[in-house]
Design a protein around this motif. Structure first.
Motif, mmCIF file in Angstrom:
data_model
loop_
_atom_site.group_PDB
_atom_site.id
_atom_site.type_symbol
_atom_site.label_atom_id
_atom_site.label_comp_id
_atom_site.label_asym_id
_atom_site.label_seq_id
_atom_site.Cartn_x
_atom_site.Cartn_y
_atom_site.Cartn_z
ATOM 1 N N ASN A 11 0.837 -1.201 0.000
ATOM 2 C CA ASN A 11 0.000 0.000 0.000
ATOM 3 C C ASN A 11 0.875 1.257 0.000
ATOM 4 N N PHE A 12 1.184 1.747 -1.192
ATOM 5 C CA PHE A 12 2.073 2.904 -1.306
ATOM 6 C C PHE A 12 1.408 4.187 -0.819
ATOM 7 N N ASP A 13 0.082 4.230 -0.864
ATOM 8 C CA ASP A 13 -0.615 5.428 -0.383
ATOM 9 C C ASP A 13 -0.429 5.591 1.127
ATOM 10 N N LEU A 14 -0.416 4.475 1.861
ATOM 11 C CA LEU A 14 -0.145 4.556 3.295
ATOM 12 C C LEU A 14 1.324 4.885 3.558
ATOM 13 N N VAL A 15 2.207 4.428 2.668
ATOM 14 C CA VAL A 15 3.619 4.805 2.760
ATOM 15 C C VAL A 15 3.754 6.318 2.651
ATOM 16 N N LEU A 16 3.117 6.893 1.627
ATOM 17 C CA LEU A 16 3.192 8.343 1.411
ATOM 18 C C LEU A 16 2.569 9.103 2.573
ATOM 19 N N ASP A 17 1.489 8.571 3.101
ATOM 20 C CA ASP A 17 0.813 9.202 4.231
ATOM 21 C C ASP A 17 1.771 9.317 5.419
ATOM 22 N N ARG A 18 2.526 8.237 5.670
ATOM 23 C CA ARG A 18 3.468 8.250 6.794
ATOM 24 C C ARG A 18 4.666 9.147 6.486
ATOM 25 N N LEU A 19 5.173 9.100 5.241
ATOM 26 C CA LEU A 19 6.305 9.940 4.868
ATOM 27 C C LEU A 19 5.955 11.423 4.941
ATOM 28 N N SER A 20 4.699 11.749 4.688
ATOM 29 C CA SER A 20 4.289 13.161 4.650
ATOM 30 C C SER A 20 4.287 13.804 6.027
ATOM 31 N N ILE A 21 4.391 12.996 7.094
ATOM 32 C CA ILE A 21 4.453 13.544 8.448
ATOM 33 C C ILE A 21 5.718 14.374 8.626
ATOM 34 N N ASP A 22 6.797 13.972 7.944
ATOM 35 C CA ASP A 22 8.081 14.665 8.045
ATOM 36 C C ASP A 22 8.127 15.786 7.009
ATOM 37 N N PRO A 23 8.209 17.056 7.435
ATOM 38 C CA PRO A 23 8.179 18.178 6.486
ATOM 39 C C PRO A 23 9.375 18.204 5.537
ATOM 40 N N LEU A 24 10.437 17.461 5.837
ATOM 41 C CA LEU A 24 11.593 17.430 4.945
ATOM 42 C C LEU A 24 11.375 16.514 3.745
ATOM 43 N N ASN A 25 10.387 15.635 3.832
ATOM 44 C CA ASN A 25 10.127 14.724 2.729
ATOM 45 C C ASN A 25 9.304 15.411 1.640
ATOM 46 N N HIS A 26 9.714 15.228 0.400
ATOM 47 C CA HIS A 26 9.067 15.857 -0.749
ATOM 48 C C HIS A 26 7.999 14.907 -1.288
ATOM 49 N N VAL A 27 6.805 14.963 -0.654
ATOM 50 C CA VAL A 27 5.720 14.034 -0.966
ATOM 51 C C VAL A 27 4.599 14.764 -1.697
#
Length: 286
Positions: A11-27
């Protein structure tokens, strides 16, 4: 451009959801993509990973400025996103455990590594004993002050750069004196050749723990998180982690946070995938 297909679920959408918590990640949630900073022999490249498939039939398009590093970039992306891990087998393992419903709810959620072992360790140290919002703020200040940017993506400052800093430089960003010493100390260990992340990939969890616990500012929680999100080890259960304690309290409807003995009892039968138990417990309260 390159297209990659892997075995589902994923589930890549849940991956992106978790990565987006960090403001340094370009999601980009709408575009279902993330830009990943990669460093090969101190040369920065940016790879964009975009999902074009579904949870059951995962497919990704890889683009970016990887140039001559394409093969290494492909290998590193597969490592970061753990495309080789059999998530279906792991979900099956938890079907007869108390985590069954959590695994059903978050079906196909993989552990995703930090973009480099170095950034993972630095982030773990910065995040120690801070609430999540300020931890992200402090990390962002550190990276944007001493790191660098390429194609809109931020790279953590190189250890060689951090090793030249003074404690006062980080104190200006609201680091505590000790935390500043720890971050600079880690950079020095790397520059001096005492800490080699490539060599760690071939070492056991126990050997890495013995090596890292000697570092100033590194305790059991830090090592466990590093093993999980820096190196992708599958069988870590940080029993001192407040989030896991709260998740277990919620799951078992306890009046207070579980004791360490209770946590050890609950987790019996979750091996050899304790890291996934940890991840899904975190997900259950996020």
């Amino acid at each position: 451009m390159e297209t990659i297909q892997i075995k589902g679920p994923y589930n890549f959408d849940l991956v992106l959801d978790r990565l987006s918590i960090d403001p340094l990640n370009h999601v980009n949630l709408e575009n279902r993509s993330v830009k990943v900073p990669l460093l090969f022999e101190n040369e920065p490249v940016v790879a964009e990973v975009k999902a074009t498939g579904t949870t059951l039939a995962p497919e990704f398009v890889i683009e970016g400025t990887v140039g001559r590093w394409k093969e290494k970039a492909d290998q590193r992306l597969a490592e970061i996103f753990q495309w080789h891990v059999p998530l279906e087998s792991i979900a099956e393992h938890f079907k007869n455990t108390d985590l069954k419903e959590i695994f059903n709810t978050h079906y196909g959620t993989p552990i995703v590594l930090d973009f480099s072992p170095y950034s993972c360790l630095v982030k773990c140290i910065i995040h120690q004993q801070l609430n999540l919002a300020f931890a992200h703020t402090l990390t962002e200040r550190f990276v944007k002050t001493f790191g660098f940017e390429k194609d809109g993506v931020w790279f953590y400052p190189l250890p060689e750069k951090v090793a030249t800093l003074k404690v006062e430089d980080l104190r200006e960003l609201q680091f505590s004196g000790r935390k500043a010493e720890y971050v600079i100390g880690i950079a020095n260990e790397i520059v001096n050749g005492n800490l080699n992340f490539e060599e760690m990939k071939n070492k056991s969890d126990e050997d890495i723990f013995k090596q890292m616990i000697k570092l100033r500012g590194v305790g059991p929680w830090t090592v466990q998180n590093f093993l999980m999100f820096g190196l992708g080890r599958l069988n870590l259960f940080p029993i001192a982690d407040i989030g896991i304690q709260n998740a277990l309290k919620k799951l078992y409807q306890l009046e207070a946070k579980p004791t360490l003995e209770e946590m050890e009892t609950f987790s019996k039968g979750w091996e050899p995938y304790l890291s996934y138990a940890s991840l899904y417990l975190w997900r259950s309260i996020e």
